[in-house]
Scaffold this motif. Structure first.
Motif, mmCIF file in Angstrom:
data_model
loop_
_atom_site.group_PDB
_atom_site.id
_atom_site.type_symbol
_atom_site.label_atom_id
_atom_site.label_comp_id
_atom_site.label_asym_id
_atom_site.label_seq_id
_atom_site.Cartn_x
_atom_site.Cartn_y
_atom_site.Cartn_z
ATOM 1 N N ASN A 1 -2.824 82.228 -15.996
ATOM 2 C CA ASN A 1 -3.856 82.808 -15.145
ATOM 3 C C ASN A 1 -3.273 83.865 -14.219
ATOM 4 N N ASN A 2 -2.547 84.806 -14.795
ATOM 5 C CA ASN A 2 -2.023 85.907 -13.992
ATOM 6 C C ASN A 2 -3.181 86.828 -13.611
ATOM 7 N N VAL A 3 -3.396 87.013 -12.334
ATOM 8 C CA VAL A 3 -4.564 87.747 -11.868
ATOM 9 C C VAL A 3 -4.560 89.190 -12.353
ATOM 10 N N TRP A 4 -3.373 89.761 -12.571
ATOM 11 C CA TRP A 4 -3.290 91.158 -13.001
ATOM 12 C C TRP A 4 -3.260 91.324 -14.528
ATOM 13 N N ASP A 5 -3.470 90.241 -15.269
ATOM 14 C CA ASP A 5 -3.403 90.308 -16.741
ATOM 15 C C ASP A 5 -4.808 90.465 -17.320
ATOM 16 N N TYR A 6 -5.416 91.633 -17.086
ATOM 17 C CA TYR A 6 -6.789 91.824 -17.569
ATOM 18 C C TYR A 6 -6.994 93.154 -18.289
ATOM 19 N N GLY A 7 -5.918 93.866 -18.617
ATOM 20 C CA GLY A 7 -6.075 95.045 -19.452
ATOM 21 C C GLY A 7 -5.812 96.361 -18.750
ATOM 22 N N TYR A 8 -6.352 97.415 -19.312
ATOM 23 C CA TYR A 8 -6.004 98.785 -18.933
ATOM 24 C C TYR A 8 -6.193 99.082 -17.448
ATOM 25 N N PRO A 9 -7.320 98.683 -16.817
ATOM 26 C CA PRO A 9 -7.488 99.054 -15.401
ATOM 27 C C PRO A 9 -6.472 98.420 -14.462
ATOM 28 N N THR A 10 -5.813 97.347 -14.865
ATOM 29 C CA THR A 10 -4.816 96.772 -13.967
ATOM 30 C C THR A 10 -3.684 97.743 -13.693
ATOM 31 N N PHE A 11 -3.416 98.637 -14.658
ATOM 32 C CA PHE A 11 -2.326 99.597 -14.463
ATOM 33 C C PHE A 11 -2.700 100.677 -13.450
ATOM 34 N N PHE A 12 -4.003 100.869 -13.204
ATOM 35 C CA PHE A 12 -4.383 101.759 -12.108
ATOM 36 C C PHE A 12 -3.725 101.270 -10.819
ATOM 37 N N LEU A 13 -3.788 99.962 -10.603
ATOM 38 C CA LEU A 13 -3.291 99.382 -9.359
ATOM 39 C C LEU A 13 -1.786 99.166 -9.380
ATOM 40 N N THR A 14 -1.227 98.681 -10.487
ATOM 41 C CA THR A 14 0.224 98.465 -10.503
ATOM 42 C C THR A 14 0.973 99.766 -10.230
ATOM 43 N N ARG A 15 0.415 100.885 -10.706
ATOM 44 C CA ARG A 15 1.056 102.171 -10.430
ATOM 45 C C ARG A 15 0.761 102.644 -9.013
ATOM 46 N N ASP A 16 -0.503 102.596 -8.637
ATOM 47 C CA ASP A 16 -0.902 103.317 -7.434
ATOM 48 C C ASP A 16 -0.512 102.622 -6.140
ATOM 49 N N VAL A 17 -0.329 101.303 -6.153
ATOM 50 C CA VAL A 17 0.160 100.665 -4.920
ATOM 51 C C VAL A 17 1.617 101.006 -4.667
ATOM 52 N N GLU A 18 2.300 101.601 -5.648
ATOM 53 C CA GLU A 18 3.676 102.047 -5.438
ATOM 54 C C GLU A 18 3.743 103.233 -4.481
ATOM 55 N N GLY A 19 2.627 103.899 -4.292
ATOM 56 C CA GLY A 19 2.608 105.085 -3.449
ATOM 57 C C GLY A 19 2.144 104.781 -2.045
ATOM 58 N N GLN A 20 1.212 105.590 -1.542
ATOM 59 C CA GLN A 20 0.796 105.481 -0.143
ATOM 60 C C GLN A 20 -0.704 105.354 0.037
ATOM 61 N N ASP A 21 -1.496 105.628 -0.996
ATOM 62 C CA ASP A 21 -2.944 105.732 -0.817
ATOM 63 C C ASP A 21 -3.666 104.401 -0.880
ATOM 64 N N ILE A 22 -3.113 103.408 -1.579
ATOM 65 C CA ILE A 22 -3.722 102.088 -1.697
ATOM 66 C C ILE A 22 -2.789 101.059 -1.084
ATOM 67 N N VAL A 23 -3.333 100.261 -0.170
ATOM 68 C CA VAL A 23 -2.576 99.190 0.471
ATOM 69 C C VAL A 23 -3.075 97.859 -0.097
ATOM 70 N N PRO A 24 -2.235 97.118 -0.826
ATOM 71 C CA PRO A 24 -2.637 95.794 -1.310
ATOM 72 C C PRO A 24 -2.494 94.778 -0.184
ATOM 73 N N ALA A 25 -3.524 94.674 0.639
ATOM 74 C CA ALA A 25 -3.445 93.934 1.891
ATOM 75 C C ALA A 25 -3.934 92.502 1.721
ATOM 76 N N GLY A 26 -3.972 91.784 2.830
ATOM 77 C CA GLY A 26 -4.476 90.427 2.838
ATOM 78 C C GLY A 26 -3.388 89.388 2.671
ATOM 79 N N SER A 27 -3.812 88.151 2.748
ATOM 80 C CA SER A 27 -2.876 87.035 2.716
ATOM 81 C C SER A 27 -2.520 86.578 1.315
ATOM 82 N N ASN A 28 -3.189 87.114 0.288
ATOM 83 C CA ASN A 28 -2.994 86.605 -1.069
ATOM 84 C C ASN A 28 -3.285 87.704 -2.081
#
Length: 556
Positions: free
Chosen positions: A66-93
């Motif tokens: 049950n890996n939350v990021w294992d759902y296909g092509y759109p997950t790579f939008f986030l895995t790439r873009d949180v590496e930069g500055q425009d998206i902050v993966p915030a919160g406690s979980n």
């Protein structure tokens, strides 16, 4: 780890691996000949359909986890873009913290490094199967009845490789045109070749991608698709525009971006900000999309929590999902938000940081300007994520009318290509040939979002000198218009930029407030170690280096 090898070698092994889409009885020796594949009723059609139906909603990395990021092509939008500055993966979980703040775990020996390798080369293998079986004779022209299927396979393979070369390139094309990218695994590759497969240079990769796109353009010339979940020739033109933009071949980038736009219209303010259909279903702007369905493993299993809707949509009413209930919100960088004028309607995609200064009752009242479910948004950001309200994303909405329906609320479509992207490619390409013409086109585009737009306000001092003031202005428009759609990090790499996360008032998380004057080393992805173990021709990218601590705040 053995599945890494098999996902890469499957295309080299040919028709023996193609039992999955054949409904007839498998021979006793479990070996299926190419002719049997060709003769099986509906087999080729099913293989072609699989190229797009398998893009999302499938746990292709670890089906039984049950890996939350294992759902296909759109997950790579986030895995790439949180590496930069425009998206902050915030919160406690938040499940995207590895790519954001724990970059040491993106080294060759760690499991997340396998994620893109498994996904992308499995998709490429599917494309190769289609191309292998499009003709009765190896590597001949596809049969007439299968030409369009071959065209779809060529288009999809080109899209996958364009992503891969941008992720794995050792240096940006602008810096070193001979830098190594990734390996080529096409339908002609033998097993012996697979065991000694060298990485392509940028130029070799572009030649390969453009050859695929030329074939796709040829075979899809007369293709009329039933919906936008399958590529047609306009998508091929769009992929060519992306490729030529990356190559800095500005004349061709402009040419194909303009061709791609035919028949589409830009999103209006009402469409962009719709509380029912906001970025959840195709419209006149969308050129290509993918779709989560109620029968997908990622929707049916684990309460639908490992899905795009779970991590990006905040308004569901059934107590599920990371964005709403489990404390994992993805928000906009505070400084980027501050640069959006109040007259620009796109600003309303994110909650104003002023709401963080309000009490609960006042904040919920203010959230009515953003959502039909202000209590849910408030609880998701301030109570469940223990983050706050400023910067919360309301660009992506639940399926219309289904916010309270498990788990149909997350059976949404996600854009893979829009006319607005093509317009911004056209604008950048035009301006790199004739800046005055580019400024005129950019102003026309921006005024459709902000009637009071004034050119020249988005070229702040932190940008390095690798790009012109004009290109920085186009980049700013891309950052706002395409936020969350998978382009941010590709642009940082293409333009050879650094990033700024540490500044007074930042909403970036402690121990991830990093500033770099050069391209962050973690944006050059390492290859999974077992690939180089089995592949004698493979050379590795360096493992990313975890910054020692937060940077001194940058003063804008």
């Amino acid at each position: 780890m053995k599945k890494i090898l098999s996902s890469l070698l499957v295309s080299a092994m040919g028709a023996a691996m193609l039992t999955g889409c054949i409904e007839e009885t498998v021979p006793q020796n479990e070996y299926v000949t190419k002719q049997q594949v060709l003769d099986a009723p509906g087999a080729f059609k099913n293989m072609v359909a699989n190229l797009t139906s398998n893009l999302t909603g499938q746990r292709n990395y670890q089906p039984n986890s049950n890996n939350v990021w294992d759902y296909g092509y759109p997950t790579f939008f986030l895995t790439r873009d949180v590496e930069g500055q425009d998206i902050v993966p915030a919160g406690s979980n938040n499940w995207y913290s590895t790519w954001y703040s724990n970059v040491k775990y993106m080294s060759a020996g760690y499991a997340v490094t396998q994620l893109p390798w498994t996904y992308y080369y499995s998709w490429i293998s599917d494309c190769n199967k289609v191309l292998e079986n499009a003709s009765a004779i190896d590597y001949a022209e596809p049969e007439a009845a299968k030409a369009q299927g071959a065209g779809i396979a060529y288009a999809m393979r080109a899209m996958f490789y364009l992503d891969l070369v941008r992720m794995y390139a050792a240096k940006p094309y602008a810096v070193d045109k001979n830098a190594l990218t990734t390996i080529k695994a096409d339908e002609k590759r033998t097993l012996a070749q697979a065991l000694h497969n060298e990485r392509m240079t940028w130029n070799e990769a572009f030649d390969f991608i453009l050859k695929d796109l030329d074939a796709a353009e040829k075979y899809l010339a007369d293709y009329h698709r039933a919906d936008k979940y399958t590529p047609d020739v306009s998508v091929v033109y769009g992929l060519k525009a992306r490729t030529y933009q990356e190559m800095q071949d500005w004349a061709n980038a402009e040419k194909y971006a303009k061709m791609a736009q035919q028949g589409y219209q830009m999103m209006s303010e009402d469409e962009f900000l719709s509380r029912d259909n906001g970025f959840n279903s195709p419209n006149s702007s969308w050129m290509f999309a993918t779709q989560f369905k109620e029968t997908d493993p990622n929707i049916m299993g684990n309460d639908g929590d490992d899905s795009w809707g779970s991590v990006m949509i905040m308004e569901n009413g059934f107590g599920g999902g990371y964005a709403q209930n489990y404390g994992g919100v993805n928000v906009i960088d505070r400084h980027l938000y501050s640069t959006i004028p109040e007259t620009d309607f796109r600003r309303k995609c994110w909650v104003d940081f002023k709401l963080d200064e309000m009490g609960k009752e006042e904040a919920i009242k203010a959230l009515e300007d953003y959502s039909d479910y202000p209590e849910r948004v408030y609880a998701g950001g301030r109570e469940n994520a223990q983050y706050g309200l400023g910067g919360l994303c309301l660009k992506f909405r639940n399926a219309a009318g289904k916010a309270d329906v498990k788990y149909a609320a997350w059976c949404v479509s996600v854009p893979l290509m829009r006319i607005e992207e093509m317009k911004l490619i056209e604008i950048e390409a035009a301006g790199m040939q004739d800046e005055a013409r580019g400024v005129q086109l950019l102003t026309e585009f921006a005024k459709s979002r902000d009637p009071q737009f004034v050119y020249g306000k988005h070229n702040e001092g932190y940008y390095n000198n690798t790009t012109s003031a004009f290109q920085n202005e186009v980049w700013w428009q891309r950052r706002i218009e395409l936020w969350g759609e998978g382009f941010a990090t590709f642009d940082i790499k293409r333009l050879n930029k650094g990033i700024i996360r540490s500044y007074p008032g930042t909403n970036h998380l402690e121990n991830a407030r990093w500033n770099t004057n050069t391209l962050p080393n973690w944006m050059v992805w390492a290859f999974i170690g077992t690939e180089s173990d089995y592949n004698g021709g493979m050379t590795q990218n360096p493992d990313p280096i975890q910054p020692a601590g937060d940077s001194e705040p940058y003063n804008w």
